[in-house]
Design a protein around this motif. Structure first.
Motif, PDB file in Angstrom:
ATOM      1  N   ILE A 119      32.901 -59.601 -27.870  1.00 26.93           N
ATOM      2  CA  ILE A 119      32.861 -60.000 -29.345  1.00 26.93           C
ATOM      3  C   ILE A 119      33.307 -61.430 -29.609  1.00 26.93           C
ATOM      4  O   ILE A 119      32.927 -62.202 -30.518  1.00 26.93           O
ATOM      5  CB  ILE A 119      33.873 -58.889 -29.828  1.00 26.93           C
TER       6      ILE A 119
ATOM      7  N   ALA B 200      35.042 -55.712 -33.522  1.00 27.80           N
ATOM      8  CA  ALA B 200      33.540 -55.361 -33.342  1.00 27.80           C
ATOM      9  C   ALA B 200      33.080 -54.909 -34.929  1.00 27.80           C
ATOM     10  O   ALA B 200      33.652 -54.397 -35.629  1.00 27.80           O
ATOM     11  CB  ALA B 200      33.367 -53.908 -32.637  1.00 27.80           C
ATOM     12  N   ARG B 204      27.953 -52.962 -33.765  1.00 29.04           N
ATOM     13  CA  ARG B 204      28.252 -52.717 -32.406  1.00 29.04           C
ATOM     14  C   ARG B 204      29.080 -51.366 -32.378  1.00 29.04           C
ATOM     15  O   ARG B 204      28.809 -50.601 -31.345  1.00 29.04           O
ATOM     16  CB  ARG B 204      29.132 -53.814 -31.834  1.00 29.04           C
TER      17      ARG B 204
END
Lengths: 271, 299
Positions: A119, B200, B204
């Motif tokens: 991420i 996230a 995702r």
């Protein structure tokens, strides 16, 4: 010395009911204020239902407070968005209470720990191979190893799972780690090991902890300052020794009286 | 049971996978009916795949006829007999099964895709988006599915693709509701919260964390639905909307044979049996998969 995390009269109320009926308001947090200096381990103690979980969610900006501000490094976290929010997510991490529920059962350890790196690829600058190497490094820091990379969470014990959660949180190189009852789902012997690991990591990585617990014995062992929360209000805040030696509030006295063994020398958490 | 369900595996990296597979297979084998279902489904699929090569008269499925051999009863030459055009019923049923099974599966796949998109969006976004999407879904559910499919199929004109589209349009709301409910349940799970705290994004979280954890109920519903979808395809064929003749399809074969009952029963019985077998097989398979995949339904 400036505070890394500061709460200014933070309140949170929830309203029940649906779109056509106004349910009763429930005040989960009522004007909570405290400051956590860099490098500290700040304890928040309270019973179930005292507002600890809500507090966690507000500190992580998973929810916005109804009133008041949560300041991280001087910035109001509820107002963060976009790149700034993403940066905050990297700097503040959490280890949840229940290691059985907080790991995705369909993911392998490698992917669980590497997720934060994926991420925050831009900030951490790690390719896929470097990520795997870093995962192995993190696993070894928390006492696991490369042989665990491709296993699933259900193959681990509670203590091992909590170590995986810790590795996941550390993967993004956070400054603040919120520990939400991180040992209460673990056996006593395992608790001691995990607590010792927190202590080591704090020194090694310059971490700041907010340690949330209902267990005063654990808090006394790890925290240097403690706030007692009761029905959404902070009823007492003091340095750990002061709180235990001379509790001022009725509620703190009750909690201390309810401890299984108040003598730290005989405490099972003593290593 | 918890000890038996999560044995410790000490070596072999894929050991967890293999053990989980072995446990699932074991549970599947425990239920004799699910084996029967799987066998029926596999047999039908295999027959339908090789149909053009094993059918005695594949040309009959393309409109060929043999007026000299009209209404021959089942015999060693024509196992399922022949129809009013002298066409071999076995050949028609075998080749007609391709359209019926393919349409049934395609309807369910399309409905799952749309329903999952709508349901996951509604369930994860919550609030106004959830309200709007679910009221829209409810609205759709107030229309009787079969009537809606018929109206659409009739409006679009004949053709396999049009028919699949028409039925799928009536079919997706069930998946939207299922997926929304499951998504809501997973959204508050600690591992989803952990992913949020890691930064996230919604794509995702839904794609990596929520959907993989709710595939089991979706697969179970899909396998149970294929049977009904085949039945719906047959219903459309029966009332004469859907597949363009002379392409054989079980429902239209049955409908066509209606006028020749009871004297020439074989023209109707065999397509009917084929529909029954397919629906029965997929339902048994679905029940078996639920036993394997859905821990809540486990005894």
């Amino acid at each position: 010395m400036s505070a890394l995390l500061q709460l200014e009269r933070v309140s949170k109320t929830y309203r029940g009911g649906g779109p056509f009926s106004r349910g009763a308001e429930v005040t989960a947090l009522d004007e909570v204020s405290f400051a956590v200096p860099r490098g500290a381990c700040f304890g928040v103690v309270g019973e179930s239902g005292s507002g600890k979980t809500t507090l966690t969610r507000l500190m992580l900006a998973l929810e916005a407070p109804t009133a008041g501000r949560v300041l991280f490094d001087g910035e109001d976290v509820a107002a963060l968005a976009g790149a700034a929010l993403k940066r905050f997510r990297r700097r503040a991490q959490i280890v949840f209470q229940d290691p059985y529920a907080s790991l995705d059962p369909r993911m392998r350890v490698r992917d669980i720990v590497a997720e934060g790196m994926a991420i925050h690829r831009d900030a951490l600058k790690l390719g896929a191979r470097a990520q795997t190497e870093r995962v192995v490094e993190l696993l070894s820091i928390v006492g696991l190893g490369a042989q665990h990379l491709h296993r699933y969470p259900h193959e681990f014990s509670g203590g091992q799972r909590q170590r995986i959660c810790i590795a996941r949180a550390l993967a993004v190189e956070p400054e603040l780690v919120i520990l939400d009852e991180p040992t209460s789902a673990l056996d006593v012997s395992v608790q001691a090991q995990v607590l010792a690991l927190f202590e080591t990591l704090k020194q090694k990585l310059n971490l700041t902890y907010v340690f949330i617990s209902h267990d005063l014995g654990v808090v006394r062992y790890v925290c240097d300052r403690v706030a007692v929360i009761h029905r959404g209000r902070i009823v007492e805040e003091a340095e750990t020794p002061a709180l235990f030696d001379a509790p001022r509030s009725e509620h703190a006295r009750e909690l201390i009286a309810a401890m299984p063994d108040p003598d730290p020398d005989r405490s099972p958490f003593r290593l | 049971m918890s000890a038996a369900e999560s044995p410790k595996i000490d070596d072999a990296q894929a050991g967890g996978d293999r053990a989980a597979m072995a446990r699932a297979l074991y549970r599947f084998r425990q239920s004799a009916l699910s084996i029967v279902g799987a066998a029926i489904v596999l047999m039908l699929l295999a027959l339908v795949v090789v149909a053009p090569w094993i059918a005695p008269h594949p040309e009959h499925a393309a409109g060929g006829f043999a007026m000299g051999a009209r209404f021959a009863p089942p015999s060693a030459q024509a196992w399922f007999g022949t129809n009013e055009l002298g066409q071999d019923v076995l050949s028609l049923v075998l080749i007609g099964g391709r359209v019926s099974l393919l349409s049934g599966v395609a309807v369910v796949l399309a409905a799952t895709l749309v329903g999952t998109l709508v349901g996951a969006t509604a369930g994860y976004a919550g609030g106004l988006i959830d309200d709007a999407l679910m009221r829209f879904t409810d609205l759709w559910l107030t229309l009787p599915g079969l009537i809606l499919a018929m109206a659409l199929a009739a409006a679009l004109g004949p053709g396999v693709a049009n028919m699949i589209f028409a039925i799928a349009v009536a079919w997706w709301p069930g998946y939207a509701r299922l997926v929304r409910g499951e998504t809501l349940a997973r959204r508050e799970d600690a591992y989803v919260q952990a992913a949020r705290a890691l930064g996230a994004g919604p794509l995702r979280i839904v794609g990596r964390h929520i959907l993989p954890n709710i595939v089991s109920p979706i697969i179970v519903k899909m396998s149970l639905d294929v049977g009904f979808a085949i039945l719906t395809v047959a219903s459309l064929g029966f009332v004469g909307i859907g597949v363009k003749p002379p392409t054989p399809e079980w429902g239209s074969l049955l409908s066509n044979a209606r006028g020749y009952l009871p004297d020439f029963w074989w023209t109707a019985i065999f397509p009917g049996l084929a529909i029954f077998l397919a629906v029965f097989g997929f339902n048994l398979l679905g029940d078996g998969l639920r036993d394997v995949l859905d821990p809540r339904a486990r005894r």
